[in-house]
Structure formats: C-alpha cells, structure tokens
Design a protein around this motif. Structure first.
Motif, mmCIF file in Angstrom:
data_model
loop_
_atom_site.group_PDB
_atom_site.id
_atom_site.type_symbol
_atom_site.label_atom_id
_atom_site.label_comp_id
_atom_site.label_asym_id
_atom_site.label_seq_id
_atom_site.Cartn_x
_atom_site.Cartn_y
_atom_site.Cartn_z
ATOM 1 N N LYS A 272 0.807 -1.219 0.000
ATOM 2 C CA LYS A 272 0.000 0.000 0.000
ATOM 3 C C LYS A 272 0.840 1.268 0.000
ATOM 4 O O LYS A 272 0.331 2.357 -0.279
ATOM 5 N N ARG A 273 2.120 1.149 0.321
ATOM 6 C CA ARG A 273 2.978 2.331 0.342
ATOM 7 C C ARG A 273 3.535 2.678 -1.030
ATOM 8 O O ARG A 273 4.105 3.765 -1.208
ATOM 9 N N ASN A 274 3.414 1.775 -2.001
ATOM 10 C CA ASN A 274 3.842 2.111 -3.357
ATOM 11 C C ASN A 274 3.024 3.283 -3.885
ATOM 12 O O ASN A 274 1.810 3.360 -3.664
ATOM 13 N N LEU A 275 3.670 4.169 -4.603
ATOM 14 C CA LEU A 275 3.050 5.439 -4.960
ATOM 15 C C LEU A 275 2.447 5.418 -6.356
ATOM 16 O O LEU A 275 3.024 4.861 -7.285
ATOM 17 N N ARG A 276 1.280 6.044 -6.456
ATOM 18 C CA ARG A 276 0.627 6.269 -7.749
ATOM 19 C C ARG A 276 0.754 7.755 -8.070
ATOM 20 O O ARG A 276 0.323 8.607 -7.277
ATOM 21 N N LEU A 277 1.299 8.054 -9.243
ATOM 22 C CA LEU A 277 1.621 9.435 -9.569
ATOM 23 C C LEU A 277 0.883 9.916 -10.807
ATOM 24 O O LEU A 277 0.480 9.123 -11.655
ATOM 25 N N ALA A 278 0.722 11.221 -10.880
ATOM 26 C CA ALA A 278 0.249 11.887 -12.091
ATOM 27 C C ALA A 278 1.289 12.918 -12.482
ATOM 28 O O ALA A 278 2.006 13.442 -11.623
ATOM 29 N N LEU A 279 1.391 13.216 -13.775
ATOM 30 C CA LEU A 279 2.382 14.172 -14.269
ATOM 31 C C LEU A 279 1.679 15.272 -15.044
ATOM 32 O O LEU A 279 0.756 15.009 -15.826
ATOM 33 N N SER A 280 2.118 16.495 -14.827
ATOM 34 C CA SER A 280 1.543 17.637 -15.522
ATOM 35 C C SER A 280 2.660 18.551 -16.001
ATOM 36 O O SER A 280 3.661 18.741 -15.310
ATOM 37 N N CYS A 296 8.969 29.312 -19.582
ATOM 38 C CA CYS A 296 9.415 28.244 -18.680
ATOM 39 C C CYS A 296 8.369 27.147 -18.693
ATOM 40 O O CYS A 296 7.167 27.421 -18.676
ATOM 41 N N TRP A 297 8.849 25.922 -18.705
ATOM 42 C CA TRP A 297 7.951 24.771 -18.682
ATOM 43 C C TRP A 297 8.218 23.950 -17.424
ATOM 44 O O TRP A 297 9.157 23.155 -17.398
ATOM 45 N N PRO A 298 7.420 24.134 -16.365
ATOM 46 C CA PRO A 298 7.569 23.288 -15.176
ATOM 47 C C PRO A 298 6.891 21.932 -15.400
ATOM 48 O O PRO A 298 5.822 21.847 -16.005
ATOM 49 N N PHE A 316 2.780 19.408 -1.655
ATOM 50 C CA PHE A 316 2.924 18.081 -2.246
ATOM 51 C C PHE A 316 2.826 18.102 -3.768
ATOM 52 O O PHE A 316 2.716 17.045 -4.381
ATOM 53 N N MET A 317 2.854 19.268 -4.368
ATOM 54 C CA MET A 317 2.965 19.357 -5.828
ATOM 55 C C MET A 317 4.451 19.442 -6.134
ATOM 56 O O MET A 317 5.089 20.479 -5.946
ATOM 57 N N MET A 318 5.019 18.348 -6.570
ATOM 58 C CA MET A 318 6.467 18.178 -6.638
ATOM 59 C C MET A 318 7.015 18.656 -7.984
ATOM 60 O O MET A 318 6.817 18.012 -9.014
ATOM 61 N N LEU A 319 7.715 19.800 -7.957
ATOM 62 C CA LEU A 319 8.388 20.279 -9.155
ATOM 63 C C LEU A 319 9.596 19.387 -9.436
ATOM 64 O O LEU A 319 10.475 19.241 -8.605
ATOM 65 N N THR A 320 9.637 18.799 -10.622
ATOM 66 C CA THR A 320 10.712 17.865 -10.957
ATOM 67 C C THR A 320 11.643 18.402 -12.034
ATOM 68 O O THR A 320 12.846 18.144 -12.009
ATOM 69 N N LEU A 321 11.089 19.115 -13.011
ATOM 70 C CA LEU A 321 11.885 19.672 -14.101
ATOM 71 C C LEU A 321 11.468 21.109 -14.345
ATOM 72 O O LEU A 321 10.288 21.458 -14.205
ATOM 73 N N LEU A 365 10.440 0.676 -2.052
ATOM 74 C CA LEU A 365 9.466 1.610 -2.609
ATOM 75 C C LEU A 365 9.471 1.539 -4.126
ATOM 76 O O LEU A 365 10.511 1.625 -4.773
ATOM 77 N N LYS A 366 8.270 1.373 -4.687
ATOM 78 C CA LYS A 366 8.082 1.450 -6.129
ATOM 79 C C LYS A 366 7.009 2.474 -6.446
ATOM 80 O O LYS A 366 6.170 2.818 -5.590
ATOM 81 N N VAL A 367 7.037 2.992 -7.680
ATOM 82 C CA VAL A 367 6.027 3.972 -8.093
ATOM 83 C C VAL A 367 5.535 3.622 -9.486
ATOM 84 O O VAL A 367 6.211 2.904 -10.240
ATOM 85 N N VAL A 368 4.357 4.118 -9.819
ATOM 86 C CA VAL A 368 3.819 3.962 -11.152
ATOM 87 C C VAL A 368 3.214 5.290 -11.564
ATOM 88 O O VAL A 368 2.620 5.999 -10.761
ATOM 89 N N LEU A 369 3.403 5.643 -12.828
ATOM 90 C CA LEU A 369 2.808 6.856 -13.387
ATOM 91 C C LEU A 369 1.507 6.439 -14.062
ATOM 92 O O LEU A 369 1.520 5.771 -15.092
ATOM 93 N N LEU A 370 0.379 6.840 -13.455
ATOM 94 C CA LEU A 370 -0.913 6.396 -13.975
ATOM 95 C C LEU A 370 -1.199 7.069 -15.322
ATOM 96 O O LEU A 370 -1.164 8.287 -15.413
#
Length: 370
Positions: A272-280, A296-298, A316-321, A365-370
């Motif tokens: 249940k701790r594995n993360l489900r992510l969305a990307l924008s 700029c493209w965040p 919790f909106m994680m800026l990655t790039l 820990l594993k994650v998936v990009l939905l």
C-alpha cells in the motif's frame, strides 16, 4: 465556541439568556471548574473570577467583541494538525498571551498597563530581511566564544550553510542543445558540440555560458524524505485505510487505471505504500509578461496516495523539471524528460530501499505513473 449568537441574542433583548448559555457551556466542559478566565472587554481572558462574578460583570458591561471564538475556558482543544485547517486549534488561541495570566495580577487595577503588555506581545522581536551576512558571522563568532570550549556551533554563515546542505533540495543543472536535439548528459556530458546538429553547447561569442539549461530536481531523495516524516508516511497509505467501495468515482483510488495496476501487477498493488503518480506540464511566461520571448515549462508530479486535502496542496505538488526555452518544446520535450523518465523506470522496475518512519521499518518503494 462561536459567540456570535450571544451578540445576536443581545440585539433581540435576550442578552441574559446568551450570558447564561455561555456560562453553562463553560461549566459543562469542565464541571470541576471554580473560576473561569474573565471575558470582560477590558480583561480579555487574562484574569480568573468565579462564575457568579463573571455573570455580574457581563450583565453590567460587555464581552470583548474582538474575540469570536472562546478558548481558555476549560474546554478541551482538538489536536493540532497544520495540514488540515478543519482540525486545527482556533487562531485566536495564542499561547503567548496565555503567559500573561501570571503577569495580570500586577496590572489588575491598571487596564492601560495590560494594553501595553498585549501590544508588546504583537511586536516582532526584530525587523526581518535586514540582517547582513557579516553581522550574522559576527553573532556566530560571539556565541562560539561565550559557549563552552567543546561547543559545535558553526563559526560562520558559510559553515552553517555547509551543515544544512544535506537537508536542502538537490538540483542538477544539465546543459541542452540550442536546437533541442539532445541533453549534454551521461554519455554526452563532456561534449562541446551536439552529436546531432553539430551546434556548440555554448552561447555565441561567450565562453563557458551554456546555450540552454535544464533544471532537474531528483525525485528519489524527495520520496524518501516524505516517508521519513511519520505523519506523512501514515498519510501515504490513506487510500487503503478502510475506505468504503460504493461503486462511485470519488477519488483516483476508484479509477479504472488504479484498479488495472492492482490487478495486473498484484505484488505492486499489495504494497500500500507504493506510490501512484500523475504528471503535468505546461508553459508559463515569467515575470507576468505575456509578450515575453522567453518561457518556462515546469513539470510537476502529484502523489495520488494522499488524502484529498493534501494531494493537490502546494507542499505536495512536486516540481521535478524546469525547462527554460524561448519557444514551447513540442515533441522535443521528450529529450528534456529523459532524467525524470530514468528515475521513474528505476522506481517501477527495481524500486529503492526506503525507511518508513511511521512503521519503523525498511521497505522497497516502487512507483507507477498512472
């Protein structure tokens, strides 16, 4: 306790009923209470009197109308939770002023003195953003001399920043081709020219000034840090904590894509701790200028495991790039996404060892990009 009803009752010539209701409320919340903080307008809860005395003064005078929420009358306060505003202690419950209870006996006959004390409570200790590096260095030097010889206080602001470097947000600056062909990264890290177009990685007529720069904020240490805080580690399993499945779409947990992951990769779904992510990703013009020739493209990741009131909050909106280019990258955005995709593939295929501070154990820990 909201006392707006007391004021409205006074307007309807039922002020006495409001006062009695308030005093009954104070006694109900603490039956053993002999005295309560005095809500008279000149004393604002900073001295204690018997309930009969309070009743007399409230009939003769008035409540403090600046206080809309009753606190410090024996009622039990909810546990503070700064992440959820609906479950937090009322902002009027300022504990600095609570310290004046002991001091009030010295100003009981001088309300003006009390007013001065309250004003002092609201004054900042010093003006912000006016402290130079040199003066801070001088302060650290003085403190180091005052404290015992075996103290470990940093001797300068430079040493302080080195000490805090490990808790800062990591960032990688990756040079990019002027034509958006490739990143000068990994096998092309030391290249001076683009292997595709032959364009120099430096700006024209300059030395060591890159044409374009991609800012990448690595996600793996940030996910680990989320699990290093017990409350957040607990919140990341909110989606699996006794939620009712009524067949309605009320949360990403109810979507077909979430269920597809659970059913197709059962081992992933069972943790249940594995993360489900969305990307924008979207482009913005900096400096609020729509006519700017620069954009700029965040690229932002959202963690769907969290409760709704946290999921889309700024923390919790994680800026990655951060892609900084004159024009929108269109199909060339794939090249810029490469560092993020590499980490996402690692987190999906292999996972990383992570410490769960809530359960006090390590897990993969594993994650998936939905």
């Amino acid at each position: 306790m909201d006392k707006s009803w007391i004021y409205s009752s006074r307007l309807s010539n039922a002020y006495d009923e409001g006062v009695n209701a308030f005093l009954e409320f104070a006694q109900t919340n603490n039956p053993k209470l002999d005295v309560i903080p005095f809500p008279f307008v000149n004393y604002i809860n900073l001295c204690h009197h018997s309930i009969d005395n309070v009743r007399y003064h409230l009939f003769a005078h008035d409540f403090d109308e600046n206080s809309k929420i009753w606190s410090f009358h024996g009622e039990k306060q909810p546990k503070s939770d700064s992440r959820c505003p609906n479950n937090s202690i009322p902002p009027n419950a300022i504990y600095t002023k609570d310290m004046l209870h002991d001091a009030f006996k010295y100003v009981d006959k001088e309300p003006d003195s009390l007013k001065s004390l309250l004003e002092e409570c609201d004054k900042p200790l010093y003006g912000q953003f006016g402290w130079s590096d040199a003066s801070f260095d001088a302060l650290l030097s003085v403190l180091k001399d005052i404290l015992p010889s075996n103290n470990t206080i940093p001797s300068s602001i430079y040493e302080s920043k080195k000490l805090l470097k490990g808790v800062g947000l990591q960032c990688e600056k990756i040079h990019a081709c002027e034509n958006d062909c490739v990143l000068f990264w990994k096998e092309n890290k030391d290249a001076c020219q683009c292997p595709t177009s032959g364009t120099s990685c430096w700006k024209k007529n300059t030395k060591n000034v890159p044409s374009k720069v991609l800012w990448y904020f690595p996600i793996i240490p940030r996910f680990r840090r989320m699990f290093s805080m017990p409350q957040i580690a607990h919140d990341l399993t909110w989606h699996a904590q006794g939620r009712v499945n009524n067949g309605k779409l009320t949360n990403p947990r109810d979507t077909l894509s979430w269920k597809l992951v659970d059913n197709t990769w059962k081992e992933f779904g069972q943790e249940k701790r594995n993360l489900r992510l969305a990307l924008s990703a979207d482009g913005i013009n900096p400096h609020k200028s729509l006519s700017s020739k620069h954009s700029c493209w965040p690229v932002i990741l959202i963690t769907y495991n969290l409760p709704p009131y946290l999921c889309m909050s700024r923390n919790f909106m994680m800026l990655t790039l951060l892609i900084s280019v004159p024009n929108q990258p269109v199909k060339d955005i794939d090249d810029y996404l490469a560092p993020l995709i590499e980490d996402l593939k690692l987190l999906w295929e292999t996972g990383v060892k992570t410490f769960d501070s809530y359960k006090k154990e390590y897990f993969n820990l594993k994650v998936v990009l939905l």
